[in-house]
Enzyme design. Structure first.
Site, PDB file in Angstrom:
ATOM      1  N   GLU A  27       0.838  -1.218  -0.052  1.00  0.00           N
ATOM      2  CA  GLU A  27      -0.086  -0.188   0.061  1.00  0.00           C
ATOM      3  C   GLU A  27       0.849   1.050   0.080  1.00  0.00           C
ATOM      4  O   GLU A  27       0.370   2.555  -0.043  1.00  0.00           O
ATOM      5  CB  GLU A  27      -1.061   0.081   1.187  1.00  0.00           C
ATOM      6  CG  GLU A  27      -1.939  -1.061   1.204  1.00  0.00           C
ATOM      7  CD  GLU A  27      -3.080  -1.057   2.228  1.00  0.00           C
ATOM      8  OE1 GLU A  27      -2.523  -0.448   3.366  1.00  0.00           O
ATOM      9  OE2 GLU A  27      -4.153  -1.439   2.289  1.00  0.00           O
ATOM     10  N   VAL A  88      -3.617 -10.974   0.770  1.00  0.00           N
ATOM     11  CA  VAL A  88      -2.638 -11.974   0.267  1.00  0.00           C
ATOM     12  C   VAL A  88      -1.638 -11.581  -0.518  1.00  0.00           C
ATOM     13  O   VAL A  88      -1.432 -10.626  -1.335  1.00  0.00           O
ATOM     14  CB  VAL A  88      -3.812 -12.847  -0.831  1.00  0.00           C
ATOM     15  CG1 VAL A  88      -3.022 -13.803  -1.540  1.00  0.00           C
ATOM     16  CG2 VAL A  88      -4.918 -13.098  -0.212  1.00  0.00           C
ATOM     17  N   GLY A  98      -8.056 -14.986  -1.107  1.00  0.00           N
ATOM     18  CA  GLY A  98      -8.777 -13.615  -0.407  1.00  0.00           C
ATOM     19  C   GLY A  98     -10.420 -13.955  -0.262  1.00  0.00           C
ATOM     20  O   GLY A  98     -10.822 -13.957   1.004  1.00  0.00           O
ATOM     21  N   TYR A 132     -16.133  -7.259  -3.893  1.00  0.00           N
ATOM     22  CA  TYR A 132     -16.818  -7.310  -2.475  1.00  0.00           C
ATOM     23  C   TYR A 132     -18.356  -7.623  -3.022  1.00  0.00           C
ATOM     24  O   TYR A 132     -19.182  -8.076  -2.118  1.00  0.00           O
ATOM     25  CB  TYR A 132     -16.631  -6.054  -1.729  1.00  0.00           C
ATOM     26  CG  TYR A 132     -15.128  -5.903  -1.302  1.00  0.00           C
ATOM     27  CD1 TYR A 132     -14.630  -7.365  -0.991  1.00  0.00           C
ATOM     28  CD2 TYR A 132     -14.635  -4.864  -1.057  1.00  0.00           C
ATOM     29  CE1 TYR A 132     -12.972  -7.051  -0.431  1.00  0.00           C
ATOM     30  CE2 TYR A 132     -13.106  -4.745  -0.438  1.00  0.00           C
ATOM     31  CZ  TYR A 132     -12.494  -5.992  -0.275  1.00  0.00           C
ATOM     32  OH  TYR A 132     -11.203  -5.817   0.352  1.00  0.00           O
TER      33      TYR A 132
END
Lengths: 164, 164
Positions: A27, A88, A98, A132
């Site tokens: 990130e 992951v 995931g 999602y």
């Protein structure tokens, strides 16, 4: 060999911390990681733990983790499950790990009669949002998080706020 | 007489539940309240409590409450404080009671060495946002909450998600 999801054990804390650092690096937020393996161990396995974690193992190699805790809905008067981190390692992606981690959390939420299973996503992360949604998640469009931290938190705690 | 903020006691659960119902009515969300006083008591005072609450008392009358729990930041490896509900009865507003409740939470967060104090706000509720900003809060613009609940949560838990 298929991947195995299992609860973090005290001896997994070094591995888990390594994965937390890998997540931060992915990130580009490594500079924000100030926690230590010891702190993680205390919050997972201390006298009053607040978090739980599961690891995804590919044979003897940890390839992912999910870290969660309970939140609460006053209207439901029930706990919820809040997924704080899901990761992951890049080289193990595309194998459903995931989804297996999220499914594991959903199972925990159901077993514990939680009213909800929630997590946060960045609004520009369209692939994640689509993933999602495919799992049955809805996006709450109009809630925003307010945060006070650091010096502002100290100032607020010390402010004059006598109610009259 | 000035308002006193104090932690909820087991004998306050009926009063607290009454304030939760008043909050729901104010938000026109009474139909969503399915929790009971007994469930609230269990989560506040049971074997493994997940929530804490404080009440604001004007003499012998409860005029507001704050309900909070701990969340967690993996990067900080520290707990945070999350304010789930804040409510002041309409007839007691404008006297700084909301700020006193928030300040109390900030003090708890500081005493417990929490990294953050957070809560959610509706993005169209500009008076609330302005008030929170005046307290030193920043609004996280790009995070959204994902939620799975009810039948979708059961489906996710029972879905086929074997990682290979």
């Amino acid at each position: 060999m298929s991947v195995r999801i299992s609860p973090a054990r005290p001896e997994d804390c070094a591995t888990l911390m390594r994965l937390v650092l890998a997540l931060a690096e992915y990130e580009q937020l490594s500079h924000l990681v100030v926690g230590s393996e010891e702190q993680l161990r205390r919050e997972l396995f201390g006298v009053h733990p607040v978090i739980e974690a599961v690891l995804a193992w590919d044979d003897e190699v940890a390839v992912g983790f999910a870290l969660y805790f309970h939140n609460y809905s006053t209207f439901l008067a029930r706990r919820g499950l809040y997924l704080e981190d899901l990761f992951v390692v890049p080289e193990a992606r595309g194998r459903g790990i995931g989804k297996a981690l999220i499914r594991h959390c959903a199972q925990v939420a159901c077993m514990r009669h939680c009213g909800r299973f929630e997590w946060a996503v960045l609004d520009w992360n369209e692939p994640a949002i689509a993933f999602y949604r495919s799992l049955g998640a809805e996006l709450l469009p109009d809630w925003r998080i307010c945060r006070v931290s650091g010096a502002a938190l100290m100032r607020l705690a010390e402010s004059d706020a006598r109610a009259t």
